[in-house]
Design a protein around this motif. Structure first.
Motif, short mmCIF file in Angstrom:
data_model
loop_
_atom_site.label_atom_id
_atom_site.label_comp_id
_atom_site.label_asym_id
_atom_site.label_seq_id
_atom_site.Cartn_x
_atom_site.Cartn_y
_atom_site.Cartn_z
N ASP A 37 17.91 2.05 -9.54
CA ASP A 37 18.29 2.65 -10.82
C ASP A 37 17.58 2.00 -12.01
O ASP A 37 17.85 2.35 -13.16
CB ASP A 37 19.81 2.60 -11.02
CG ASP A 37 20.38 1.19 -10.99
OD1 ASP A 37 19.58 0.22 -10.99
OD2 ASP A 37 21.61 1.05 -10.97
N LYS A 38 16.66 1.09 -11.74
CA LYS A 38 15.82 0.52 -12.80
C LYS A 38 14.44 1.19 -12.82
O LYS A 38 13.53 0.72 -13.50
CB LYS A 38 15.66 -0.99 -12.61
CG LYS A 38 16.96 -1.79 -12.76
CD LYS A 38 16.68 -3.29 -12.63
CE LYS A 38 17.96 -4.11 -12.80
NZ LYS A 38 18.92 -3.90 -11.69
N ALA A 39 14.29 2.27 -12.09
CA ALA A 39 13.02 3.01 -12.09
C ALA A 39 12.69 3.44 -13.51
O ALA A 39 13.57 3.79 -14.30
CB ALA A 39 13.12 4.23 -11.18
N GLY A 40 11.41 3.39 -13.84
CA GLY A 40 10.97 3.80 -15.17
C GLY A 40 11.21 2.75 -16.24
O GLY A 40 11.37 3.08 -17.41
N THR A 41 11.19 1.46 -15.85
CA THR A 41 11.45 0.40 -16.82
C THR A 41 10.35 -0.65 -16.90
O THR A 41 10.45 -1.59 -17.69
CB THR A 41 12.76 -0.34 -16.48
OG1 THR A 41 12.64 -0.94 -15.17
CG2 THR A 41 13.95 0.62 -16.49
N GLU B 55 0.82 -1.20 0.00
CA GLU B 55 0.00 0.00 0.00
C GLU B 55 0.85 1.25 0.00
O GLU B 55 0.37 2.32 -0.37
CB GLU B 55 -0.92 0.01 1.23
CG GLU B 55 -1.97 -1.10 1.23
CD GLU B 55 -2.92 -0.98 2.40
OE1 GLU B 55 -2.79 0.01 3.16
OE2 GLU B 55 -3.78 -1.87 2.56
N LEU B 56 2.10 1.14 0.42
CA LEU B 56 2.98 2.31 0.47
C LEU B 56 3.30 2.77 -0.95
O LEU B 56 3.63 1.95 -1.82
CB LEU B 56 4.26 1.98 1.22
CG LEU B 56 4.08 1.63 2.70
CD1 LEU B 56 5.41 1.24 3.32
CD2 LEU B 56 3.48 2.80 3.46
N PRO B 57 3.28 4.06 -1.21
CA PRO B 57 3.48 4.55 -2.58
C PRO B 57 4.89 4.39 -3.10
O PRO B 57 5.11 4.37 -4.31
CB PRO B 57 3.11 6.03 -2.46
CG PRO B 57 3.37 6.38 -1.03
CD PRO B 57 2.98 5.14 -0.26
N SER B 58 5.88 4.26 -2.21
CA SER B 58 7.27 4.24 -2.66
C SER B 58 7.88 2.84 -2.73
O SER B 58 9.03 2.70 -3.17
CB SER B 58 8.13 5.08 -1.71
OG SER B 58 8.09 4.53 -0.39
N THR B 59 7.13 1.80 -2.34
CA THR B 59 7.74 0.47 -2.22
C THR B 59 8.30 -0.04 -3.54
O THR B 59 9.45 -0.50 -3.61
CB THR B 59 6.71 -0.54 -1.67
OG1 THR B 59 6.23 -0.09 -0.41
CG2 THR B 59 7.35 -1.91 -1.51
N VAL B 60 7.52 0.02 -4.61
CA VAL B 60 7.99 -0.48 -5.91
C VAL B 60 9.14 0.37 -6.41
O VAL B 60 10.16 -0.13 -6.89
CB VAL B 60 6.84 -0.48 -6.94
CG1 VAL B 60 7.34 -1.00 -8.29
CG2 VAL B 60 5.68 -1.33 -6.45
N PHE B 61 9.01 1.69 -6.30
CA PHE B 61 10.05 2.61 -6.76
C PHE B 61 11.36 2.35 -6.02
O PHE B 61 12.43 2.29 -6.64
CB PHE B 61 9.59 4.05 -6.54
CG PHE B 61 10.60 5.09 -6.93
CD1 PHE B 61 10.79 5.43 -8.26
CD2 PHE B 61 11.36 5.74 -5.96
CE1 PHE B 61 11.73 6.39 -8.62
CE2 PHE B 61 12.29 6.69 -6.31
CZ PHE B 61 12.48 7.02 -7.65
#
Length: 383
Positions: free
Chosen positions: A302-306, A291-297
């Motif tokens: 450095d693979k954010a946005g993939t 539920e936390l907004p930042s967990t996946v990010f």
């Protein structure tokens, strides 16, 4: 950044109205994952904020302060050379940040520069030495440093140091804290590790944060590898969850990560970097349920946005996309908490094709194309 991305970043900033450096950190880390950094004309860390900005901007901040362009604030790295440039309050904040980032460097600074200053400065710096949010007390590594001030000329400083040392109850090493909890761990004949129900000691958290798995293994007469290999994953929660990943044995950390991912359990942030490549996607998918907004990010780093659209649609926040648009249309107001806006959350993890798909879905649901909630998705597409 190209001009279009710079403009898109300014739109993001205008929508979010960042009042601290921490508000911009994930946006800047996303840009860095794509290979870009903010132009100084568009953004520099604010001296009215905190020290929560990506490390790549640290030299800029130090240069600006040391050349008189901004005041010294807690985001400027405290050194022997700039020690006198701070106010008392900001120097304390900067020293506290240094303790968190590099405790050994903080000790060296205290013992070299701080010890030469007047009693009030020594008192202020020594006051910052504690365990932070972990527990009320100090770490074993703090003890030898504090002991050097037991004969300080200032009664006020001596009293402070004595009170801090008393908070250890005489347990001033990792091994001592490991011994305090060792009786809750039993090694079976076949090597299985049995852990007693949640420890009854009132000071359990302090014991666990003040030792590590290697010290506990030495006390138990086994290796850290044996402990991570034989611990029941049913016990991997609470203080065990915090204690077991703290080992210098990299192979033991890999084994622990492998066991957790294979069992479909959460992997502590400190183990993300040692997850085997073949297990990485499985561990990633576990974060989709958070539920936390930042967990996946945070997991992506450095693979954010993939992430492609098929993966984006598995993230729990994706299910809120259309309902959040409809809620805005019905209420006529934008979401108050931007951090939990599903459009923002997905924009920080999606690849360009997925970001475009998410934006089209939001527009089809009724959001206006100039709605500032789309700013982060447009920023994604601009890089």
């Amino acid at each position: 950044m190209p001009d279009a991305a710079r403009a898109a970043l300014r739109d993001v900033m205008a929508h979010e109205r960042p009042v601290s450096n921490g508000c911009m950190k994930d946006v800047l880390l996303f840009a860095a994952a794509r290979g870009y950094y903010a132009h100084p004309a568009d953004w520099i860390p604010t001296f009215r904020g905190d020290n929560r900005f990506p490390a790549i901007y640290q030299p800029m901040v130090n240069w600006l302060a040391e050349n008189g362009h901004i005041p010294f604030f807690e985001g400027v790295a405290l050194t022997e050379g700039n020690f006198d440039g701070y106010s008392a309050r900001t120097r304390c904040a900067a020293f506290r940040n240094l303790l968190r980032a590099d405790r050994s460097a903080a000790y060296d600074l205290l013992l070299s520069v701080g010890a030469r200053k007047n009693a009030q400065v020594r008192f202020e710096l020594l006051s910052q030495i504690d365990a932070g949010g972990g527990f009320a007390g100090i770490y074993p590594t703090d003890v030898p440093v504090l002991q050097k001030f037991l004969n300080d000329p200032s009664k006020k400083v001596r009293g402070l140091v004595e009170r801090k040392l008393e908070s250890t109850w005489g347990l001033d090493t990792r091994e001592a804290h490991a011994k305090a909890i060792a009786h809750h761990f039993t090694i079976g004949e076949n090597g299985d590790l049995f852990i007693a129900p949640e420890f009854p000691e009132a000071n359990l958290i302090q014991h666990c944060w003040s030792t590590d798995l290697d010290a506990l293994a030495r006390v138990l007469g086994v290796s850290s590898m044996e402990l991570v290999s034989n611990v029941s994953l049913e016990d991997f929660k609470g203080n065990v969850f915090k204690l077991f990943p703290r080992t210098g044995d990299i192979e033991a950390r890999k084994v622990l990560a492998k066991r957790l991912v294979t069992a479909g359990l959460e992997c502590p942030a400190s183990l993300i970097g040692v997850i085997a490549p073949e297990d990485w996607k499985k561990a990633l998918r576990k974060t989709f349920k958070s539920e936390l907004p930042s967990t996946v990010f945070d997991f992506l780093g450095d693979k954010a946005g993939t992430l492609d659209i098929s993966m984006v649609r598995q993230i729990r926040h994706y299910s809120d996309l259309k309902s959040s648009v409809l809620e805005e249309l019905n209420s006529g107001t934008l979401p108050i908490n931007h951090t939990y806006d599903s459009l923002r959350i997905l924009a920080l993890v999606a690849d360009k094709e997925a970001a475009n798909a998410v934006m089209r879905e939001a527009i089809d649901a009724g959001i206006a194309e100039n709605n500032p909630r789309l700013a982060m998705l447009k920023f994604n597409l601009s890089l």
